[in-house]
Design an enzyme around this catalytic site. Structure first.
Site, PDB file in Angstrom:
ATOM      1  N   ASN A  62       0.832  -1.210   0.000  1.00  0.00           N
ATOM      2  CA  ASN A  62       0.000   0.000   0.000  1.00  0.00           C
ATOM      3  C   ASN A  62       0.866   1.260   0.000  1.00  0.00           C
ATOM      4  OD1 ASN A  62       0.623  -0.778   2.701  1.00  0.00           O
ATOM      5  ND2 ASN A  62      -1.082   0.394   3.525  1.00  0.00           N
ATOM      6  N   GLU A  75      -3.347  -4.283  -3.014  1.00  0.00           N
ATOM      7  CA  GLU A  75      -3.910  -5.150  -4.064  1.00  0.00           C
ATOM      8  C   GLU A  75      -3.997  -4.418  -5.404  1.00  0.00           C
ATOM      9  OE1 GLU A  75      -5.034  -4.598  -1.046  1.00  0.00           O
ATOM     10  OE2 GLU A  75      -6.114  -6.330  -0.219  1.00  0.00           O
TER      11      GLU A  75
HETATM   12  N1  THU Z   1      -5.243  -1.495   2.777  1.00  0.00           N
HETATM   13  C1  THU Z   1      -4.715  -2.286   1.810  1.00  0.00           C
HETATM   14  O1  THU Z   1      -3.682  -1.968   1.209  1.00  0.00           O
HETATM   15  N2  THU Z   1      -5.344  -3.433   1.516  1.00  0.00           N
HETATM   16  C2  THU Z   1      -6.423  -3.926   2.204  1.00  0.00           C
HETATM   17  O2  THU Z   1      -6.900  -5.016   1.896  1.00  0.00           O
HETATM   18  C3  THU Z   1      -7.009  -3.146   3.289  1.00  0.00           C
HETATM   19  C4  THU Z   1      -6.447  -1.793   3.490  1.00  0.00           C
HETATM   20  C5  THU Z   1      -4.519  -0.270   3.132  1.00  0.00           C
HETATM   21  C6  THU Z   1      -5.168   1.018   2.757  1.00  0.00           C
HETATM   22  C7  THU Z   1      -4.532   1.964   3.755  1.00  0.00           C
HETATM   23  O3  THU Z   1      -3.255   2.365   3.263  1.00  0.00           O
HETATM   24  C8  THU Z   1      -4.310   1.115   4.984  1.00  0.00           C
HETATM   25  O4  THU Z   1      -4.345  -0.234   4.531  1.00  0.00           O
HETATM   26  C9  THU Z   1      -5.349   1.304   6.081  1.00  0.00           C
HETATM   27  O5  THU Z   1      -6.627   1.228   5.568  1.00  0.00           O
END
Ligand code: THU
Length: 161
Positions: A62, A75
């Site tokens: 992320n 993702e």
């Molecule tokens: N996030 C993801 O990258 N994937 C997920 O499946 C859930 C949430 C990230 C988005 C944000 O940067 C952080 O996790 C908190 O929501």
């Protein structure tokens, strides 16, 4: 009136050591990707790894932004990497893991709604389902046979015809 039901099934494993070698390796790759997350705001680092039909493994994490909505989940970062480097090549499996700096990381998380929509479109475009391997930094692992199992009644390009 007719009532319909949609069922979702998933496999639960007690930990990584009970997975087959290929799945364990992909989950390990997702855990490695956690280190590359840019998550200074949420402190919630997510890593994802994809195994393509050509055998290549790709990783994403992320990437947040001071303008919060500009942040992108692991993702969707990963799907963009896959389609940029290997357009049209199927993603067979995607493993997702995370490290929560502010809490615990010992149970699986599943993709958010927007990511489910993106996974659904990817499945459609390459005409192959994406099998999800979900696990925390430790603990139980869930396997879901296809990403669209998580998005019943998905809106797709077929709906625009
Ligand atoms: N996030 C993801 O990258 N994937 C997920 O499946 C859930 C949430 C990230 C988005 C944000 O940067 C952080 O996790 C908190 O929501």
């Amino acid at each position: 009136m007719q009532q319909h039901q949609i069922q979702v099934s998933y496999d639960e494993y007690p930990d990584t050591s009970s997975l087959n070698h290929q799945d364990a390796a992909l989950l390990e790759a997702a855990r490695e990707a956690i280190q590359l997350a840019y998550a200074p705001y949420s402190k919630f680092q997510v890593g994802a790894a994809a195994r393509l039909s050509n055998g290549i493994i790709l990783k994403g994490s992320n990437q947040e932004n001071a303008s919060f909505p500009a942040g992108i989940c692991a993702e969707r970062v990963l799907l963009s990497i896959c389609s940029s480097l290997y357009p049209g090549i199927a993603v067979i499996d995607m493993a997702i893991s995370y490290f929560n700096q502010l809490g615990t990381s010992n149970r699986p998380i599943s993709p958010c709604g927007i990511c489910r929509q993106s996974l659904s479109e990817y499945e459609t475009v390459v005409n192959h389902s994406i099998r999800l391997i979900l696990g925390g930094s430790q603990g139980k692992v869930f396997i879901i046979e296809k990403a669209t199992d998580l998005l019943p009644f998905a809106f797709t390009s077929a709906d625009m015809k």
